[in-house]
Design a protein around this motif. Structure first.
Motif, short mmCIF file in Angstrom:
data_model
loop_
_atom_site.label_atom_id
_atom_site.label_comp_id
_atom_site.label_asym_id
_atom_site.label_seq_id
_atom_site.Cartn_x
_atom_site.Cartn_y
_atom_site.Cartn_z
N UNK A 74 0.99 -1.06 0.02
CA UNK A 74 0.12 0.19 -0.17
C UNK A 74 0.64 1.37 0.07
N UNK A 92 -7.27 0.12 13.29
CA UNK A 92 -5.54 -0.69 12.63
C UNK A 92 -5.60 -2.07 11.49
N UNK A 134 -5.97 -0.37 8.20
CA UNK A 134 -4.75 0.74 7.77
C UNK A 134 -3.73 0.08 7.89
N UNK A 135 -3.37 -0.76 9.17
CA UNK A 135 -2.25 -1.37 8.85
C UNK A 135 -2.58 -2.97 8.47
N UNK A 136 -3.00 -3.55 8.42
CA UNK A 136 -3.09 -4.59 8.23
C UNK A 136 -3.31 -6.10 9.03
N UNK A 137 -3.39 -4.93 10.30
CA UNK A 137 -3.27 -6.05 11.90
C UNK A 137 -3.96 -7.15 11.27
N UNK A 138 -4.73 -8.41 12.34
CA UNK A 138 -4.79 -9.31 12.48
C UNK A 138 -6.04 -9.45 13.88
N UNK A 139 -6.78 -8.23 14.12
CA UNK A 139 -7.77 -8.38 15.43
C UNK A 139 -9.13 -9.46 14.88
N UNK A 162 -8.94 -0.37 17.12
CA UNK A 162 -8.39 -1.73 16.95
C UNK A 162 -9.15 -1.65 15.36
N UNK A 175 1.03 4.82 1.28
CA UNK A 175 0.79 5.50 2.45
C UNK A 175 1.52 6.63 2.29
#
Lengths: 663, 200
Positions: A1, A260, A263-268, A257, A3
């Motif tokens: 991505x 996140x 936008x940041x590719x987290x996995x919650x 969360x 930014x």
């Protein structure tokens, strides 16, 4: 991505292209703004607006501003409701109604978010600002600047959710944006981001308000007002603010969360990558369920004040009312799972939450009986606030019984996500919260503006609301039992639902008529204000301290801080007919100066949210720096108060005394 | 409407107790915020999705160093506040200056750990566990950064205006905040690092 690609992130001219329905909305909104700005220029009122309102730290003015924003949002959410009802009444079989599915999804997502977080919360904080300091015999809230900041953050969130109509789209993921649907993979546009940031910004405002009013209640009560002598509205706000303090941080975390993830590719909460979508549902309802009690408790408080005043009797069962509030406050954190019994948590977990759900109805029932016993053998005056109260008792009991019914997990499996549920929570929120705040607005309106609202138009509005509400929502109970699920934009004619949907649409039209009467009521009352003036400061023969000062209250609320020895202090004073001291000795009063920093912080927060939605990454960075600078400037300022001299107070109080003679 | 007389906080004691109580309530909300993050970490800590677990990633001696630095900073912050109550300006500057440096050292170490993890390919994108880890520890780091920012403003304020009542009150709030972050870190150290290394 990428930014940092482009100065405007993913914002392009495409964001401004809309179809017919949205365009009409955008045009209406723009015309409204142009009209207001035009009027301001025409009457040269910018300076007045800035000095008297936008920079004011006076809770009485902040309360009015809260209510203005909340009413505008109520109208916006009401327009959404009209569209949904029109769609479901007409989109059957071969006909497809006015809205596309995508638009319909945006409309119901916006409706829920706006009504709960911007209309109801705004009315609640508005009323608290107007009334609470007066009721506890205080001159101000604990932290005036923080209070203004809370309001402006609320307004910034409201602005952000409305701008989504004109620039880009809104979320299609429902008012609580369940993942995985709300994750980037399934909702790649800006809609969910708009939802996240508008709710986040207003949520932080609410959290700060919660801290502020809790400290106000615990630290600023006048002499003699022990906890058990507080008016019931103050108790209910106390419970509600405790809930805000415990629930809103959970919302802040949940939204952060989700952001996140997106936008940041987290996995919650993602479907893959080791995320857990049901954790989101648990977290959001750990906030969401207390949230409905945050809204309803102050409405209970309003009704407790109104029923005592208009029955001209002491509130029945004060002590049990207080315990009921705290039981509700405590229990409201142990029922959140009843929103998703179908998750599959197992019979034992469902049984626990089912039982807790039924238990929480007990203290609520205690309150209903106490109100009824207050009316018993009272000399009841059927003024508009009292009508709202009686409408509330009927609708709230219907909705409460439906709620207890759904608290049985086995039944909930049948009606989960159906219109039966939609009917239930609208009965609670319209019949409880909205009626409560309308009653409160009518009741305390003279205290804020110095004149009463027109009774006749108010009664018309009430009857339209009550009849319209029953017409609109009783069919939904039946439809739910017939199997109609919520959020459908189209259904087959053979289901035989259309008749009931048409009835529901007629009901909403009647509510619309009620709203029209309310607008008319306010306009007519302003026009005829000379004949409705409240010179005495006590238009309803009230019981609590706010009625002991003039209407509208002076900026310092009380020239001499009151001392109380009774639960209904003003009533007690009137009964004892004590002659006031001949010549009170006024002392100078320190009040907070105006500050433009609160609106600046919120303006920057708005731009921060806008930048985060569109991935314009330099903008949030700049705004964050700006906010930090504003906070440093404010917190290092030691000269934030001014003094009102004793002579000045003497003049104001003499003028009020003269007014009172004409009452 | 009235003459604008400049006055220094009227009724200092009442105003102080109100602000300090308000700050306690704020800290409670922050506590709930961290509790939510700990809960998400507890739910996700086994969701490594084929990636590394805490046992493979964490270096206890490194984290112990971080912990000792932060605990020391809390101690020096406490001494700074004692000096503030005695009105010893030079000592206040010195102790809070030391606290600032220790806090900065802690933050640098934390960022070093993050950088190390990301550079070996174990970023927050890898698994639910790492997302929860970076968010929980990162949120604490963000609070530390906020505290450092606040501390630098306060050191500047004290140097300029001395230990006036308003500054002592602000230092009290700051030290409450700093000790609170210390306590949160103890929980992070125990639940994330110690338990993470112990678990199979």
């Amino acid at each position: 991505m990428n930014y940092f690609g482009g100065l405007l992130g993913r914002l392009t001219l495409q964001a401004l292209q809309h179809n017919l329905v949205t365009s009409v909305g955008v045009i209406m909104m723009s015309l409204g703004i142009i009209l207001v700005v035009g009027l301001m220029f025409y009457f040269k009122r910018w300076r007045w607006l800035w000095k008297n309102w936008l920079t004011s730290l006076d809770p009485k003015k902040i309360g009015v501003m809260y209510i203005v924003v909340a009413v505008l949002m109520l109208l916006r959410g009401g327009a959404d409701a009209l569209m949904m009802r029109a769609q479901q009444a007409t989109s059957v079989g071969a006909a497809h109604g006015l809205l596309s599915s995508n638009q319909f999804q945006q409309v119901f997502s916006a409706h829920g978010t706006i009504m709960i977080l911007f209309a109801a919360m705004g009315l609640m904080f508005g009323l608290i600002n107007l009334v609470l300091p007066l009721q506890i015999g205080a001159r101000d809230v604990a932290f005036p600047f923080l209070n203004a900041t809370s309001f402006w953050l609320f307004a910034a969130g409201a602005a952000l959710i409305n701008i989504s109509l004109a620039i880009g789209d809104f979320s299609t993921a429902g008012w609580l944006a369940y993942p995985p649907l709300s994750e980037l993979r399934y909702s790649p546009g800006v809609g969910v981001d708009y939802w996240i940031w508008s709710v986040q910004i207003t949520g932080i405002g609410s959290l700060l308000s919660g801290i502020n009013f809790l400290v106000t209640i615990l630290k600023l009560r006048c002499k003699g007002m022990t906890l058990m002598k507080m008016p019931m509205f103050v108790w209910s706000v106390f419970g509600s603010m405790v809930l805000v303090i415990f629930a809103f941080p959970v919302l802040t975390v949940t939204l952060a969360l989700l952001f996140l993830d997106r936008s940041l590719g987290m996995h919650f909460f993602t479907a893959g990558g080791g995320g857990n979508a049901m954790m989101y549902v648990n977290l959001i309802w750990a906030w969401g369920h207390p949230e409905v009690y945050i809204l309803i408790l102050p409405a209970f408080g309003v009704f407790s004040e109104i029923v005592a005043t208009f029955s001209q009797k002491r509130l029945f069962g004060y002590r049990s009312m207080v315990w009921a509030i705290w039981a509700i406050t405590f229990l409201s954190f142990s029922v959140w799972l009843h929103h998703f019994f179908t998750m599959g948590a197992g019979a034992d977990v469902n049984a626990f939450f089912g039982i807790m759900t039924m238990i929480i109805a007990v203290p609520t029932g205690v309150k209903v009986f106490n109100w009824l016993f207050t009316m018993y053998r009272g000399r009841i005056r059927f003024k508009t606030p009292m009508l709202w109260f009686m409408g509330f008792i009927v609708t709230f009991t219907i909705g409460g019984v439906a709620g207890v019914l759904m608290g049985v997990p086995a039944i909930d499996f049948q009606v989960h996500n159906s219109l039966f549920l939609v009917a239930h929570f609208h009965t609670m929120i319209i019949g409880g919260v909205v009626f409560g705040y309308f009653a409160g607005l009518t009741y305390w309106f003279p205290k804020s503006f110095g004149f009463k609202l027109n009774e006749r138009l108010g009664k018309y509005a009430f009857w339209c609301w009550l009849i319209g509400f029953l017409t609109a929502f009783l069919p939904l109970y039946i439809l739910g039992l017939m199997g109609a699920t919520r959020r459908i934009d189209h259904y087959d004619a053979s289901l035989g639902w259309q008749g009931l949907f048409i009835v529901a649409a007629i009901g909403v039209a009647i509510i619309g008529l009620g709203i029209a009467f309310q607008v008319l009521q306010v306009a007519f009352s302003i026009w005829q204000r000379k004949s409705n003036l409240d010179l005495s400061g006590d238009p309803w023969n009230g019981r609590t301290l706010e009625w002991s000062t003039s209407s509208p209250a002076p900026v310092y609320n009380f020239a001499i801080l009151p001392e109380v020895s009774d639960r209904d202090p003003f009533w007690a004073t009137k009964q004892s007919k004590l002659v006031e001291d001949a010549k009170p000795n006024y002392k100078p009063i320190a009040m907070p100066k105006n500050s433009g920093l609160a609106i600046m912080i919120a303006g920057l927060a708005f731009l921060f949210g806008f930048g985060a939605v569109w991935h314009i990454y330099w903008l949030p960075a700049v705004c964050l720096m700006g906010i930090i600078v504003c906070i440093i400037v404010r917190t290092t300022n030691d000269h934030s108060q001014y003094l009102i001299s004793a002579d000045e107070i003497q003049k104001i109080e003499d003028a009020n005394a003269t007014r009172r003679q004409y009452a | 409407m009235s003459q604008a007389l400049e006055i220094e906080e009227p009724n200092q004691v009442a105003s102080d107790s109100k602000t300090i109580f308000g700050f306690w309530v704020y800290i409670m909300t922050d506590c709930v915020l961290f509790a939510s993050l700990f809960a998400t970490y507890a739910v996700l800590h086994n969701n490594t999705f084929g990636g590394p677990s805490g046992r493979q990633l964490f270096s206890l001696p490194f984290v112990l160093t971080e912990t000792l630095i932060l605990l020391t900073s809390s101690f020096s912050c406490g001494l700074g506040l004692l000096a503030a109550h005695k009105g010893e300006k030079a000592k206040v500057m010195a102790w809070f200056g030391l606290t600032f440096l220790l806090g900065l050292a802690f933050l640098t170490l934390e960022l070093t750990e993050f950088k190390h993890l990301v550079s070996q390919g174990d970023s927050w994108r890898e698994s639910g566990f790492l997302s929860a880890f970076f968010t929980l520890v990162g949120t604490h780091g963000l609070h530390i950064a906020t505290g450092l920012c606040w501390m630098s403003v306060m050191i500047f304020q004290v140097s300029r205006r001395g230990l006036v009542a308003a500054n002592v009150r602000r230092l009290t709030l700051l030290s409450m905040f700093w000790h609170f972050l210390d306590i949160i870190w103890i929980f992070i150290f125990t639940i994330v690092y110690l338990l993470g290394v112990v678990q199979p």
